[in-house]
Structure formats: C-alpha cells, structure tokens
Design an enzyme around this catalytic site. Sequence first.
Site, PDB file in Angstrom:
ATOM      1  N   GLY A  47       0.777  -1.245   0.000  1.00 23.15           N
ATOM      2  CA  GLY A  47       0.000   0.000   0.000  1.00 23.15           C
ATOM      3  C   GLY A  47       0.801   1.285   0.000  1.00 23.15           C
ATOM      4  CD  GLU A  57       1.234   0.759   6.586  1.00 23.41           C
ATOM      5  OE1 GLU A  57       1.629   0.691   5.406  1.00 23.41           O
ATOM      6  OE2 GLU A  57       0.730  -0.206   7.188  1.00 23.41           O
ATOM      7  CG  ASP A  58      -1.205   1.798   3.296  1.00 23.53           C
ATOM      8  OD1 ASP A  58      -1.008   1.538   4.507  1.00 23.53           O
ATOM      9  OD2 ASP A  58      -1.782   0.996   2.529  1.00 23.53           O
ATOM     10  CG  ASP A  87      -8.206   0.900  10.155  1.00 23.39           C
ATOM     11  OD1 ASP A  87      -8.942   1.795  10.551  1.00 23.39           O
ATOM     12  OD2 ASP A  87      -8.647  -0.203   9.777  1.00 23.39           O
ATOM     13  CG  PHE A 117     -12.239   0.545   2.915  1.00 19.35           C
ATOM     14  CD1 PHE A 117     -11.554  -0.141   3.910  1.00 19.35           C
ATOM     15  CD2 PHE A 117     -11.877   0.339   1.591  1.00 19.35           C
ATOM     16  CE1 PHE A 117     -10.518  -1.016   3.586  1.00 19.35           C
ATOM     17  CE2 PHE A 117     -10.844  -0.535   1.259  1.00 19.35           C
ATOM     18  CZ  PHE A 117     -10.170  -1.208   2.259  1.00 19.35           C
ATOM     19  NE  ARG A 164      -2.237  -3.115  -4.131  1.00 22.02           N
ATOM     20  CZ  ARG A 164      -2.310  -3.197  -2.818  1.00 22.02           C
ATOM     21  NH1 ARG A 164      -2.139  -2.134  -2.069  1.00 22.02           N
ATOM     22  NH2 ARG A 164      -2.561  -4.352  -2.223  1.00 22.02           N
TER      23      ARG A 164
HETATM   24  P1  IMP Z   1      -4.203  -1.579  11.052  1.00 25.23           P
HETATM   25  O1  IMP Z   1      -3.327  -2.651  11.603  1.00 25.23           O
HETATM   26  O2  IMP Z   1      -5.645  -1.805  11.404  1.00 25.23           O
HETATM   27  O3  IMP Z   1      -3.749  -0.188  11.402  1.00 25.23           O
HETATM   28  O4  IMP Z   1      -4.206  -1.803   9.504  1.00 25.23           O
HETATM   29  C1  IMP Z   1      -3.523  -1.031   8.645  1.00 25.23           C
HETATM   30  C2  IMP Z   1      -3.558  -1.656   7.271  1.00 25.23           C
HETATM   31  O5  IMP Z   1      -4.885  -1.978   6.875  1.00 25.23           O
HETATM   32  C3  IMP Z   1      -3.079  -0.651   6.272  1.00 25.23           C
HETATM   33  O6  IMP Z   1      -1.709  -0.783   6.044  1.00 25.23           O
HETATM   34  C4  IMP Z   1      -3.895  -0.979   5.038  1.00 25.23           C
HETATM   35  O7  IMP Z   1      -3.239  -1.971   4.292  1.00 25.23           O
HETATM   36  C5  IMP Z   1      -5.180  -1.554   5.572  1.00 25.23           C
HETATM   37  N1  IMP Z   1      -6.238  -0.541   5.620  1.00 25.23           N
HETATM   38  C6  IMP Z   1      -6.777   0.044   6.706  1.00 25.23           C
HETATM   39  N2  IMP Z   1      -7.716   0.937   6.376  1.00 25.23           N
HETATM   40  C7  IMP Z   1      -7.769   0.935   5.025  1.00 25.23           C
HETATM   41  C8  IMP Z   1      -8.553   1.672   4.073  1.00 25.23           C
HETATM   42  O8  IMP Z   1      -9.398   2.536   4.376  1.00 25.23           O
HETATM   43  N3  IMP Z   1      -8.306   1.376   2.768  1.00 25.23           N
HETATM   44  C9  IMP Z   1      -7.382   0.461   2.353  1.00 25.23           C
HETATM   45  N4  IMP Z   1      -6.639  -0.241   3.216  1.00 25.23           N
HETATM   46  C10 IMP Z   1      -6.835  -0.015   4.537  1.00 25.23           C
HETATM   47 MG    MG Z   2      -0.710  -1.571   4.464  1.00 26.37          MG
END
Ligand code: IMP
Ligand code: MG
Length: 177
Positions: free
Chosen positions: A46, A101-102, A105, A154, A167
């Site tokens: 991402g 990181e992208d 969340d 999302f 992407r």
């Molecule tokens: P976390 O561990 O819940 O913080 O997850 C983070 C990862 O989930 C990110 O690196 C993304 O790959 C994916 N992710 C979380 N939210 C989104 C979103 O809104 N769109 C796309 N990918 C997401």
């Molecule tokens: Mg990611």
Amino acid sequence: MKGHKGIEEVLIEKSKLKERVVELAKDITKDYINKQPLVMICVLKGAIVFFADLIREIELDVQIDFVALSSYGGNTVSSGNVRMNKDVGCDLTGRDVIVVEDIIDTGVSMDILMERLKNKGTRSVKLCALLSKPSRRRTEIKIDYLGFEIPDEFVVGYGLDYDEKYRNLDYIGIYKA
Ligand code: IMP
Ligand code: MG
C-alpha cells in the site's frame, strides 16, 4: 486510470497529495540532516506510491528497504491478524530508520512492526504515514510524520487497495461496495 466504479467521492485530490508529500519531505530532510544515511522502509504494498514520491523529495542520503505484512484481503474490516510476509534485507544495527506506511487504522500492524524493528538494534525508529483514522485506533501509536487525518471511511487509491484494485488511482477516494 479510467472507469472508477465503486468510488463514491474524491477525498484527497492529486494536487493536495503532492503538496503534503513535499512538506513531509522537507520536515524529514530538516530532522535527519545529521543522521545520514537514513534508512527508509516501505511497507508493501500500500505505501509504494507514497514512498516513491516521498523519497524523491528528500534531500538526504537515503537507503531503502521493504517489508510486507499480511493485509485485509477482500474485507474492509481489520482482522487483527498480522503476519510478516517479508522482512528487511539489510542490517539495521545502529541505524536511523523511518517506516513509511499508507494508513494507520487500528494501529495493530504498525505496533507489531515498530517493536520488531526496535529489537534489531536500530538507533531510532520513526513512523511516517500518509493517512490516519484516529477513531478506529485499538492501540496507542505515535505517528511522527502524518500526511492527513481522515474520517472512518474505507479509502482507496494512491497505493491503497480494495481487493487489490484501485492502487493506481492518483487520488484518494472513498470506496463504497
Ligand atoms: P491496522 O493494523 O488496522 O492499522 O491496519 C492497517 C492496514 O490496513 C493498512 O496498512 C492498510 O493496508 C489496511 N487498511 C486500513 N484501512 C484501510 C482503508 O481505508 N483502505 C485500504 N486499506 C486499509
Ligand atoms: Mg498496508
């Protein structure tokens, strides 16, 4: 890319992304002027678009590496299951590192990755994220360089996917199934 089926709204347009990337790169350049070469780690897949734009705006000696974590797959809700599919390839002992990181969340994936990198004898590990959804956080995580805070939607584009699609959009859009 044409035919953006599923995109409900443009959240962050291309010019805004570019503007913010330049600002983040300036901050990093200023902070690491005496800590070169800096190691920048891209979290696949991402962050790849953000990473490629960011490193080219940084006016420092930069080395790059990549890690891959397991993603959501075809789901828009975090499973909490985090697996490391690819580790860094270089020795990080005594190095100053920035993880790119992208999106943060729940924060669970970055929490695990940052801890893992600190255990490799790094001198410092900081986090740079393009996006953050603070309302979804399940663990406290410090984002040292943040592009944008966004609402609990999302999002896709500029590297972020839904089921491996979108992407290559050059903006961040809100995805609705
Ligand atoms: P976390 O561990 O819940 O913080 O997850 C983070 C990862 O989930 C990110 O690196 C993304 O790959 C994916 N992710 C979380 N939210 C989104 C979103 O809104 N769109 C796309 N990918 C997401
Ligand atoms: Mg990611």
